[in-house]
Motif scaffolding. Structure first.
Motif, PDB file in Angstrom:
ATOM      1  N   THR A 430      17.327 -24.146  28.241  1.00  0.00           N
ATOM      2  CA  THR A 430      16.592 -23.086  27.548  1.00  0.00           C
ATOM      3  C   THR A 430      17.551 -22.490  26.535  1.00  0.00           C
ATOM      4  O   THR A 430      18.777 -22.488  26.757  1.00  0.00           O
ATOM      5  CB  THR A 430      16.104 -21.978  28.500  1.00  0.00           C
ATOM      6  N   MET A 431      17.016 -22.006  25.448  1.00  0.00           N
ATOM      7  CA  MET A 431      17.889 -21.348  24.470  1.00  0.00           C
ATOM      8  C   MET A 431      17.122 -20.239  23.765  1.00  0.00           C
ATOM      9  O   MET A 431      15.907 -20.327  23.562  1.00  0.00           O
ATOM     10  CB  MET A 431      18.435 -22.337  23.460  1.00  0.00           C
ATOM     11  N   TYR A 432      17.867 -19.197  23.448  1.00  0.00           N
ATOM     12  CA  TYR A 432      17.285 -18.098  22.699  1.00  0.00           C
ATOM     13  C   TYR A 432      18.376 -17.424  21.877  1.00  0.00           C
ATOM     14  O   TYR A 432      19.401 -17.064  22.438  1.00  0.00           O
ATOM     15  CB  TYR A 432      16.653 -17.059  23.629  1.00  0.00           C
ATOM     16  N   ARG A 449      22.340 -14.928  28.333  1.00  0.00           N
ATOM     17  CA  ARG A 449      21.408 -14.718  29.437  1.00  0.00           C
ATOM     18  C   ARG A 449      20.268 -15.741  29.383  1.00  0.00           C
ATOM     19  O   ARG A 449      19.829 -16.249  30.410  1.00  0.00           O
ATOM     20  CB  ARG A 449      20.850 -13.292  29.346  1.00  0.00           C
ATOM     21  N   TYR A 450      19.801 -16.016  28.175  1.00  0.00           N
ATOM     22  CA  TYR A 450      18.627 -16.889  28.036  1.00  0.00           C
ATOM     23  C   TYR A 450      18.979 -18.316  27.619  1.00  0.00           C
ATOM     24  O   TYR A 450      18.103 -19.146  27.454  1.00  0.00           O
ATOM     25  CB  TYR A 450      17.645 -16.285  27.031  1.00  0.00           C
ATOM     26  N   THR A 452      20.643 -21.589  28.754  1.00  0.00           N
ATOM     27  CA  THR A 452      21.100 -22.172  30.017  1.00  0.00           C
ATOM     28  C   THR A 452      20.949 -23.684  29.978  1.00  0.00           C
ATOM     29  O   THR A 452      20.231 -24.232  29.138  1.00  0.00           O
ATOM     30  CB  THR A 452      20.269 -21.641  31.201  1.00  0.00           C
TER      31      THR A 452
ATOM     32  N   LYS B  41      12.686 -19.652  34.337  1.00  0.00           N
ATOM     33  CA  LYS B  41      13.423 -19.582  33.057  1.00  0.00           C
ATOM     34  C   LYS B  41      12.512 -19.968  31.889  1.00  0.00           C
ATOM     35  O   LYS B  41      12.535 -19.336  30.833  1.00  0.00           O
ATOM     36  CB  LYS B  41      14.605 -20.554  33.093  1.00  0.00           C
ATOM     37  N   MET B  42      11.729 -21.030  32.083  1.00  0.00           N
ATOM     38  CA  MET B  42      10.846 -21.475  31.005  1.00  0.00           C
ATOM     39  C   MET B  42       9.760 -20.437  30.715  1.00  0.00           C
ATOM     40  O   MET B  42       9.421 -20.181  29.554  1.00  0.00           O
ATOM     41  CB  MET B  42      10.218 -22.825  31.353  1.00  0.00           C
ATOM     42  N   ARG B  44      10.065 -17.298  31.104  1.00  0.00           N
ATOM     43  CA  ARG B  44      10.737 -16.206  30.383  1.00  0.00           C
ATOM     44  C   ARG B  44      10.794 -16.528  28.894  1.00  0.00           C
ATOM     45  O   ARG B  44      10.594 -15.667  28.048  1.00  0.00           O
ATOM     46  CB  ARG B  44      12.165 -16.056  30.914  1.00  0.00           C
ATOM     47  N   MET B  45      11.042 -17.798  28.572  1.00  0.00           N
ATOM     48  CA  MET B  45      11.072 -18.224  27.163  1.00  0.00           C
ATOM     49  C   MET B  45       9.688 -18.058  26.524  1.00  0.00           C
ATOM     50  O   MET B  45       9.560 -17.574  25.408  1.00  0.00           O
ATOM     51  CB  MET B  45      11.474 -19.697  27.073  1.00  0.00           C
ATOM     52  N   LYS B  48       8.761 -14.607  25.563  1.00  0.00           N
ATOM     53  CA  LYS B  48       9.487 -14.043  24.424  1.00  0.00           C
ATOM     54  C   LYS B  48       8.843 -14.403  23.089  1.00  0.00           C
ATOM     55  O   LYS B  48       9.326 -13.997  22.041  1.00  0.00           O
ATOM     56  CB  LYS B  48      10.944 -14.524  24.444  1.00  0.00           C
TER      57      LYS B  48
END
Lengths: 485, 49
Positions: A430-432, A449-450, A452, B41-42, B44-45, B48
């Motif tokens: 995941t990336m942000y 945090r985002y 991973t 996690k996904m 959460r993405m 956003k």
């Protein structure tokens, strides 16, 4: 009545069509033009390319879905855009050439009130002599290419079972390629398949890429927190290559693919050669070659499109050095500045620049990944554009209000490293944000945090679940909306 | 197949996983837990956007 015309029915075009039809009240019309009769879940093509899936498992016919949704579908490729109309058809329109059925080869004018360009890329095999299925290498970019590649892989495995040694070369076929992730997945799935077939000891596997270092993936790499350190994706990628005993060549621009051999230039300026028995090399992308004309018939292609053929949108296209790149350069609404009823989404829009730092060989050859536009951001921007257009048609908004900048968007990416319910693995990332923001995150460019990454069987389960979920959604089956982009 | 990590060659330097780390990558209980974590996690993405 207004008509929204969507060019392309890939991940972006199909998503835009489904959301627009959901939001637009009738008699407003949503129409789709695509040269392909089938929808393809491209992320699973790597499994077609290793023979563990068939083309039917990653595709389905579009016409029945669009019939059910009430979306007119024309199997054709767009040729010219006339955003001001012309003497024969005063309304804005697109000239298309039919690619299927009895009308194949015939042209037609289709008018529009709003246009979404989601044509995706042209697979530019011509950029490198000998590259591609028409030359001396293979591809997994389409389900057809992937099926052919699987047959060649099968032949190679048969020869190894007879005791022959084979060299596999997998990666990018030009200095300006993107989508390294797809080649990476194919590489590791081939390695996994060779182990499964018990012929791994007969294979020499080599990765060749235009990335400066492993783990760049066209995103400039990423930093993650792991084991008490903040570590670059290069370390993890090199670890994986070492563990699977795969050699790598980076910073390479392939100049020519000859039978059984590639000739390439490196970032250091060396001219080298590498022999192979099996080569799967991705092509660079270009726009599909649409032309544009004004009311008088003058060519205005340069106004609508960047030199690489992708459509200009609300990005900052001014030329500036890497050090001055900003997240604000990236488009927010994907609206064409010269004609506000035209939008471009997915791979069809022109990025303002790459994400990875541009690098050149001493001879001036550009060798760096161009910007990737993967499925998740493509779907999100397509949805936002469809909702904006629906609002504008209904008079709820005067302009495009919703935004989907890749500089303010995260992405999740699952890269398969082997297919098997109990033994498969995949890298889950995941990336942000997608576009690094060194003002907000001065040391890392992205949120720790985002952002991973990990590898394991769970990632493989997620990739399989996404395969089924996205095909279910694309078929517009009940409650498709709950599957996010 | 090249089976050894030779000094000063490219595969000599990167970290490689231990047997335990490799085992955990396909350990069913641990991976079921990671499956939940990755999905969170996904999501959460997705939230956003």
């Amino acid at each position: 009545m207004s008509r929204l015309l969507i060019l392309g029915a890939g991940i972006a075009g199909h998503t835009a069509a489904m959301h627009a039809r959901r939001k637009l009240r009738r008699p407003h019309e949503v129409m789709v033009v695509s040269p392909n009769s089938r929808w393809n879940w491209i992320p699973s093509n790597i499994w077609v390319g290793t023979g563990v899936m068939t083309p039917d498992q990653v595709t389905f016919p579009l016409a029945p879905v669009y019939r059910r949704l009430g979306i007119p579908f024309i199997q054709a490729r767009a040729v010219n855009i006339h955003p001001e109309g012309n003497p024969e058809e005063p309304r804005p329109h697109v000239v298309v050439e039919h690619t299927g059925g009895e009308r194949a080869g015939q042209t037609e004018r289709i008018y529009y009130d709003y246009l979404v360009n989601a044509t995706g890329p042209k697979l530019n095999f011509d950029a490198t002599p000998g590259l591609g299925p028409g030359g001396h290498s293979l591809s997994v970019c389409t389900w057809g290419h992937a099926a052919e590649t699987a047959e060649v892989l099968k032949e190679n495995i048969a020869r190894m079972k007879k005791g022959e040694q084979r060299t596999f070369l997998i990666g990018t076929g030009h200095g300006l390629c993107t989508c390294q992730g797809a080649a990476f997945e194919y590489l590791f799935n081939v390695e996994f398949e060779l182990r499964r077939q018990k012929v791994r000891d007969k294979a020499r596997i080599i990765w060749i890429s235009n990335e400066q270092e492993l783990g760049d993936f066209g995103m400039g790499g990423m930093l993650i927190r792991r084991g008490g350190y903040i570590t670059h994706s290069r370390v993890f990628t090199e670890s994986l290559f070492t563990e699977r005993r795969i050699r790598w060549i980076t910073g390479a621009h392939i100049r020519e693919v000859a039978p059984g051999q590639v000739r390439y230039e490196t970032l250091e300026g060396e001219q080298k050669e590498q022999s192979f028995d099996f080569a799967m090399l991705l092509p660079p992308f270009a726009g599909v070659g649409l032309k544009a004309y004004d009311r008088e018939g003058s060519d205005i292609t340069d106004t609508l499109f960047a030199p690489n053929g992708f459509m200009k949108v609300d990005a900052d296209y001014s030329t500036k050095p890497y050090e001055e790149w900003s997240p604000d350069d990236w488009p927010r609404t994907y609206q064409c500045p010269s004609y506000t009823n035209i939008f471009a989404v997915g791979i069809a829009f022109a990025p303002p620049h790459a994400i990875s730092k541009p690098l050149f060989s001493p001879a001036g050859t550009p060798i760096f990944p161009t910007a990737p536009r993967t499925g998740m951001p493509s779907g999100v921007m397509a949805r936002q554009v469809a909702l904006n257009i629906a609002d504008m048609i209904h008079g709820r908004a005067e302009g495009a209000v919703r935004t989907a900048s890749m500089a303010h968007m995260g992405a999740a990416c699952i890269a398969s490293a082997g297919n098997g319910t109990l033994k498969g693995t995949a890298v889950s990332m995941t990336m942000y944000p997608i576009i690094p923001d060194f003002r907000k995150y001065p040391d890392t460019g992205r949120s720790l945090r985002y952002t991973t990454g990990e590898i394991g069987l769970a990632g493989h389960w997620v990739k399989h679940a996404l395969h089924h979920a996205f095909i279910y959604k694309a078929k517009a089956k009940p409650f498709w909306r709950i599957v996010p982009e | 197949m090249e089976t050894t990590r030779k000094p000063y060659e490219q595969t000599y330097y990167p970290p490689v996983p231990t047997k335990f780390t490799r085992h955990m990558r396909t350990n069913l209980l641990w991976q079921l837990f990671r499956f939940l974590v990755i999905n969170v996690k996904m999501l959460r993405m997705v939230r956003k956007h």
